[in-house]
Design a protein around this motif. Structure first.
Motif, mmCIF file in Angstrom:
data_model
loop_
_atom_site.group_PDB
_atom_site.id
_atom_site.type_symbol
_atom_site.label_atom_id
_atom_site.label_comp_id
_atom_site.label_asym_id
_atom_site.label_seq_id
_atom_site.Cartn_x
_atom_site.Cartn_y
_atom_site.Cartn_z
ATOM 1 N N THR A 119 0.848 -1.185 0.000
ATOM 2 C CA THR A 119 0.000 0.000 0.000
ATOM 3 C C THR A 119 0.881 1.232 0.000
ATOM 4 O OG1 THR A 119 -1.755 1.166 1.197
ATOM 5 C CG2 THR A 119 -0.136 -0.016 2.523
ATOM 6 N N ALA A 120 0.354 2.332 -0.514
ATOM 7 C CA ALA A 120 1.146 3.550 -0.639
ATOM 8 C C ALA A 120 1.179 4.342 0.668
ATOM 9 C CB ALA A 120 0.592 4.417 -1.772
ATOM 10 N N ASN A 121 0.052 4.908 1.060
ATOM 11 C CA ASN A 121 0.023 5.778 2.235
ATOM 12 C C ASN A 121 -0.886 5.267 3.343
ATOM 13 O OD1 ASN A 121 1.747 7.732 1.015
ATOM 14 N ND2 ASN A 121 0.016 8.471 -0.194
ATOM 15 N N SER A 122 -2.099 4.845 2.994
ATOM 16 C CA SER A 122 -3.069 4.413 3.987
ATOM 17 C C SER A 122 -3.315 2.919 3.865
ATOM 18 C CB SER A 122 -4.383 5.177 3.807
ATOM 19 O OG SER A 122 -4.898 4.944 2.504
ATOM 20 N N VAL A 123 -4.045 2.373 4.823
ATOM 21 C CA VAL A 123 -4.377 0.949 4.806
ATOM 22 C C VAL A 123 -5.883 0.792 4.738
ATOM 23 C CG1 VAL A 123 -2.321 0.301 6.118
ATOM 24 C CG2 VAL A 123 -4.443 0.776 7.331
ATOM 25 N N SER A 124 -6.307 -0.327 4.203
ATOM 26 C CA SER A 124 -7.733 -0.617 4.098
ATOM 27 C C SER A 124 -8.273 -1.087 5.446
ATOM 28 C CB SER A 124 -7.957 -1.695 3.030
ATOM 29 O OG SER A 124 -9.272 -2.193 3.088
#
Length: 358
Positions: A119-124
């Motif tokens: 993931t780039a910046n945030s998480v699901s």
């Protein structure tokens, strides 16, 4: 019917289809967990190929030597369009099925796949939910707070620990061996466990605490009275009869290699004698190891074969062909960069690839 249809179309179940997700979801809702195992026990290597790749790799589904990846494509109609959330849900639901069957090792593998999703910046939110279950299953399987897979980004781990703080705190208390504090934390955060639908797992963590403590003592002592065992394993007092009953259950269930013998103790408590590994025959153990090695060998062969397919597909992709053309143009110009000032062709291609991954 759905399971049999998946395996009939693709016996290897190597290509993730929307039907996979439908199957595990229905098995969870119907509590028919074992029905999904023939599919869950297969390893997923591919997604349905993109339309621009499909025309060059098309194959008849009935061909015996055809890889399922060649006919389960984005335009074949065997699967609807998949998103990264579908990918996460499949492994989360699969992990939940293994948890329901108390196959903790398999559950850790599936949950780890979700937790370590790039993931780039945030998480699901799906990834956070998987991490909470990961912490609890780690306590049930290994008796400790397990670190996420090594490929998990550092900033993602910090986000997990921040959003799942009660779970991390519970695991740390479990490791310290304080039963009274453990029960206190369970009761204090009961609303959280229920809201996350994890109260059943948390209850099992409390149940397994005593057995884990007793197993640890077996590595240090050859024999202990039940009274001494309670003092060593638990920081809070427990009635001797309750402890003896719990130990008896562990021995009869095969979770503890030990035996109980009566003593002249006035309280009537027994003595627990731990059994050494040397008393067990070596042959069954060696045969089991041999069987595991054969299974791992077959798994590696399948993995290598599928990696070759992936490399071939990547070699035919637009990004790879574009890179080859740029390399040839660069060589033809004598090593002079043909890109516009301030631009580098190779860097641009890498950025495009990373953008697709995120």
């Amino acid at each position: 019917m759905i399971r049999d249809a998946v395996l009939r179309l693709d016996p290897s179940a190597a290509v993730l289809m929307s039907t996979h997700l439908l199957l595990v979801k229905l098995c969870l809702q119907a509590k028919a967990y074992s029905y999904a195992l023939p599919v869950l026990n297969k390893h997923v290597y591919h997604f349905p190929t993109l339309p621009e790749w499909s025309h060059s790799e098309a194959s008849m589904a009935c061909a015996e030597d055809a890889s399922s990846r060649s006919f389960v494509t984005g335009i074949s109609g065997f699967s609807s369009k998949l998103t990264y959330q579908d990918y996460l849900r499949y492994f989360l639901y699969g992990g939940m099925i293994f948890m329901a069957l108390k196959k903790w090792h398999n559950a850790l593998h599936f949950l780890g796949t979700v937790v370590s999703m790039p993931t780039a910046n945030s998480v699901s939110l799906i990834m956070v939910e998987a991490y909470k279950k990961w912490v609890l299953v780690g306590l049930l399987e290994k008796g400790k707070l397990c670190s996420p897979p090594n490929i998990t980004a550092t900033h993602v781990v910090r986000i997990y620990q921040s959003l799942a703080r009660p779970y991390v705190s519970l695991a740390q208390t479990f490791e310290r061996g304080d039963l009274a504090r453990l029960k206190s934390e369970v009761n204090a955060a009961k609303d959280i466990w229920c809201k996350d639908n994890n109260f059943g797992l948390v209850s099992q963590v409390v149940d397994v605490f005593f057995s884990r403590s007793v197993i640890k003592l077996g590595r240090t002592f050859a024999a202990l009275t039940v009274a001494d065992l309670v003092k060593q394993a638990l920081s809070s007092p427990v009635e001797g009869s309750v402890a003896e009953s719990a130990v008896s259950s562990l021995v009869m269930a095969g979770a503890l290699d030990a035996s109980l013998a009566e003593t002249k103790d006035p309280d009537g408590l027994s003595i627990l004698r731990f059994t050494g590994d040397s008393s067990f025959p070596r042959l069954p153990h060696e045969l089991d190891v041999q069987s595991q090695l054969k299974g791992e060998q077959q798994l590696m062969e399948h993995l290598v074969g599928n990696l070759e397919e992936i490399n071939t597909a990547l070699g035919m992709s637009d990004e790879c062909l574009d890179g080859l053309q740029r390399g040839q143009a660069w060589a033809a110009s004598g090593g002079v960069n043909s890109a516009a000032p301030g631009e580098t062709g190779t860097l641009e291609m890498d950025e495009d690839l990373m953008g697709d991954m995120s």
